[in-house]
Scaffold this motif. Sequence first.
Motif, PDB file in Angstrom:
ATOM      1  N   PHE A   1       0.858  -1.185   0.000  1.00  8.54           N
ATOM      2  CA  PHE A   1       0.000   0.000   0.000  1.00  8.54           C
ATOM      3  C   PHE A   1       0.897   1.239   0.000  1.00  8.54           C
ATOM      4  O   PHE A   1       1.846   1.317   0.783  1.00  8.54           O
ATOM      5  N   TYR A   2       0.586   2.182  -0.868  1.00  8.09           N
ATOM      6  CA  TYR A   2       1.365   3.420  -1.012  1.00  8.09           C
ATOM      7  C   TYR A   2       0.547   4.607  -0.520  1.00  8.09           C
ATOM      8  O   TYR A   2      -0.682   4.566  -0.509  1.00  8.09           O
ATOM      9  N   SER A   3       1.243   5.675  -0.177  1.00  4.60           N
ATOM     10  CA  SER A   3       0.564   6.859   0.357  1.00  4.60           C
ATOM     11  C   SER A   3      -0.264   7.593  -0.698  1.00  4.60           C
ATOM     12  O   SER A   3      -1.237   8.254  -0.362  1.00  4.60           O
ATOM     13  N   ASP A   4       0.122   7.466  -1.980  1.00  2.26           N
ATOM     14  CA  ASP A   4      -0.627   8.145  -3.039  1.00  2.26           C
ATOM     15  C   ASP A   4      -0.335   7.491  -4.391  1.00  2.26           C
ATOM     16  O   ASP A   4       0.424   6.525  -4.474  1.00  2.26           O
ATOM     17  N   ALA A   5      -0.922   8.048  -5.444  1.00  3.46           N
ATOM     18  CA  ALA A   5      -0.815   7.469  -6.780  1.00  3.46           C
ATOM     19  C   ALA A   5       0.602   7.513  -7.363  1.00  3.46           C
ATOM     20  O   ALA A   5       0.903   6.769  -8.295  1.00  3.46           O
ATOM     21  N   SER A   6       1.490   8.340  -6.813  1.00  5.14           N
ATOM     22  CA  SER A   6       2.865   8.385  -7.328  1.00  5.14           C
ATOM     23  C   SER A   6       3.656   7.140  -6.918  1.00  5.14           C
ATOM     24  O   SER A   6       4.698   6.858  -7.484  1.00  5.14           O
ATOM     25  N   LYS A   7       3.160   6.402  -5.931  1.00  5.75           N
ATOM     26  CA  LYS A   7       3.792   5.179  -5.410  1.00  5.75           C
ATOM     27  C   LYS A   7       5.229   5.431  -4.943  1.00  5.75           C
ATOM     28  O   LYS A   7       6.069   4.549  -4.982  1.00  5.75           O
ATOM     29  N   SER A   8       5.493   6.641  -4.467  1.00  5.14           N
ATOM     30  CA  SER A   8       6.849   6.981  -4.023  1.00  5.14           C
ATOM     31  C   SER A   8       7.119   6.536  -2.590  1.00  5.14           C
ATOM     32  O   SER A   8       8.273   6.392  -2.197  1.00  5.14           O
ATOM     33  N   ARG A   9       6.050   6.307  -1.811  1.00  5.33           N
ATOM     34  CA  ARG A   9       6.254   5.945  -0.406  1.00  5.33           C
ATOM     35  C   ARG A   9       5.355   4.773  -0.004  1.00  5.33           C
ATOM     36  O   ARG A   9       4.146   4.936   0.152  1.00  5.33           O
ATOM     37  N   PRO A  10       5.931   3.575   0.173  1.00  2.00           N
ATOM     38  CA  PRO A  10       5.133   2.471   0.704  1.00  2.00           C
ATOM     39  C   PRO A  10       4.851   2.717   2.184  1.00  2.00           C
ATOM     40  O   PRO A  10       5.746   3.104   2.933  1.00  2.00           O
ATOM     41  N   VAL A  11       3.584   2.519   2.613  1.00  2.00           N
ATOM     42  CA  VAL A  11       3.229   2.839   3.993  1.00  2.00           C
ATOM     43  C   VAL A  11       2.777   1.629   4.824  1.00  2.00           C
ATOM     44  O   VAL A  11       2.832   1.674   6.040  1.00  2.00           O
TER      45      VAL A  11
END
Length: 189
Positions: free
Chosen positions: A54-64
């Motif tokens: 799961f990522y913080s947003d659609a950019s997938k820059s930060r897995p949370v």
Amino acid sequence: MTAQMYLPTFYVKQKIALTTNRYELYAANPDGSFGQMYGLAEQKRLAFKEQVTFYSDASKSRPVFGFKARQRLDFNAGYDITDESGQALGFFRKEFGASLLRSTFHVEGPGYAGTGQERSMAVALIRRFTEIPFLPIHFDFTGSDGQPLLSVERQVSVRDRYVVQVPDQRVDFRVAAAIAVGLDALMQR
């Protein structure tokens, strides 16, 4: 005790791509409309060891957070739910024997354990013996004390869309989101 990240109602929308299933998580506004995006998850199809990030947003820059199978290709496999640093948040598994007629899952988190099962035996049987798409699927999870933990309801639509309600404040949003996405991914098997 209230979970670190508690969200009483949210939505999960599935988008299908060629090699992945993509899930978008949204908070529910007080009027029932879609609110703020809370994350995005992707599941690779045909993976030998199930893992969803799961990522913080659609950019997938930060897995949370995410969940990962403990074993490869096991019908009774357990899935560990972890935060972005790898710390345990919870656990769930499909109860293979109990799921022969009606899908049943076990869930654990800090201070609770419970079972979730398809609400309707009739829908469960229709799903198993026909190829009727877009059936409404409802899961109710109750704690070992009999109190409701969460519910996941698939709305009838062309793409899978779920309403997740979490009356128990001990259930972290990340655990509830992992279970909702896990149900969709595992129901395909």
